[in-house]
Design an enzyme around this catalytic site. Sequence first.
Site, mmCIF file in Angstrom:
data_model
loop_
_atom_site.group_PDB
_atom_site.id
_atom_site.type_symbol
_atom_site.label_atom_id
_atom_site.label_comp_id
_atom_site.label_asym_id
_atom_site.label_seq_id
_atom_site.Cartn_x
_atom_site.Cartn_y
_atom_site.Cartn_z
ATOM 1 N N ASP A 155 -11.562 -2.592 -6.642
ATOM 2 C CA ASP A 155 -11.631 -1.422 -5.777
ATOM 3 C C ASP A 155 -13.035 -0.818 -5.802
ATOM 4 O O ASP A 155 -13.710 -0.874 -6.828
ATOM 5 C CB ASP A 155 -10.590 -0.398 -6.266
ATOM 6 C CG ASP A 155 -10.275 0.650 -5.221
ATOM 7 O OD1 ASP A 155 -10.741 0.519 -4.066
ATOM 8 O OD2 ASP A 155 -9.565 1.615 -5.556
ATOM 9 N N ASN A 193 -3.351 -3.416 3.869
ATOM 10 C CA ASN A 193 -4.733 -3.429 4.372
ATOM 11 C C ASN A 193 -4.818 -3.692 5.877
ATOM 12 O O ASN A 193 -5.864 -3.464 6.495
ATOM 13 C CB ASN A 193 -5.601 -4.449 3.619
ATOM 14 C CG ASN A 193 -6.004 -4.001 2.230
ATOM 15 O OD1 ASN A 193 -6.255 -4.815 1.347
ATOM 16 N ND2 ASN A 193 -6.079 -2.696 2.010
#
Length: 239
Positions: free
Chosen positions: A27, A75
């Site tokens: 991330d 996503n």
Amino acid sequence: MLGFAKKAKTPGDTQPTGPRHVAIIMDGNGRWAKKKHLPRALGHKKGVEVVREIVRHAGKTGLEALSLYAFSSENWKRPEDEISDLMGLLRAFIKSDLDEFAANDVRLKIIGNYRALAPDIVDLIDNAIARTAHNSRTTLAVALNYGSQDELVRAATAAAAEGAITAEGIEAHLDTADLPPLDLLIRTSGEQRLSNFMLWQAAYAELWFTDTLWPDFTPAEFDTALAEFGKRERRYGGR
Ligand code: FPP
């Protein structure tokens, strides 16, 4: 081998002290790019370079499996151009790195429903999986269009079809069924949540969080996480 000497618990017991299976929630690509006043795409591009370094390094540590959260089923909510950048990077990564995987005895595995990706990517992946299927040093499990809740629904449905929903039955139908149990889950960028990644597998995994943004993550920091893992006492509910 990077120094995980076998630690004998009892004479003849050669259980390694290092983790067998590490998973990473990579991330912070966007924040890395923003901090440097660069387009997000360059954050993801640097992120792939770090993926390459960590995969190379993981092979040297004796790890049996490395799982990377590359694209979640959530996503798809990102802007189209970002999705397209990520898919382009994935294509390029498989094309450029497949020879190296093959040469270094790395087996490529995908967790998640990758068949929903563009047909040319599915072909690249199928070819890469077939070409590395007999490699046995390290398995690189890339999560693509992966969501753990969806994985659990699929696994429970398959277990039910076999007659009973049991923990063993569910486990046998997880996307990770052929991987060693998850030992260590790393998340970069300061966030401390699982974000629908390996919810079942994380039941007894050690969690390790770092503020480092993924594009700044290094093999040295990976080793720090492994060393930290070595100090943890794992009790699996016992005492
Ligand atoms: C999180 O950063 C990262 C992702 C959503 C994708 C991770 C993908 C890569 C590292 C590259 C693709 C991987 C392979 C194997 C080809 P973010 O965009 O959520 O960062 P932010 O939270 O700072 O915005």
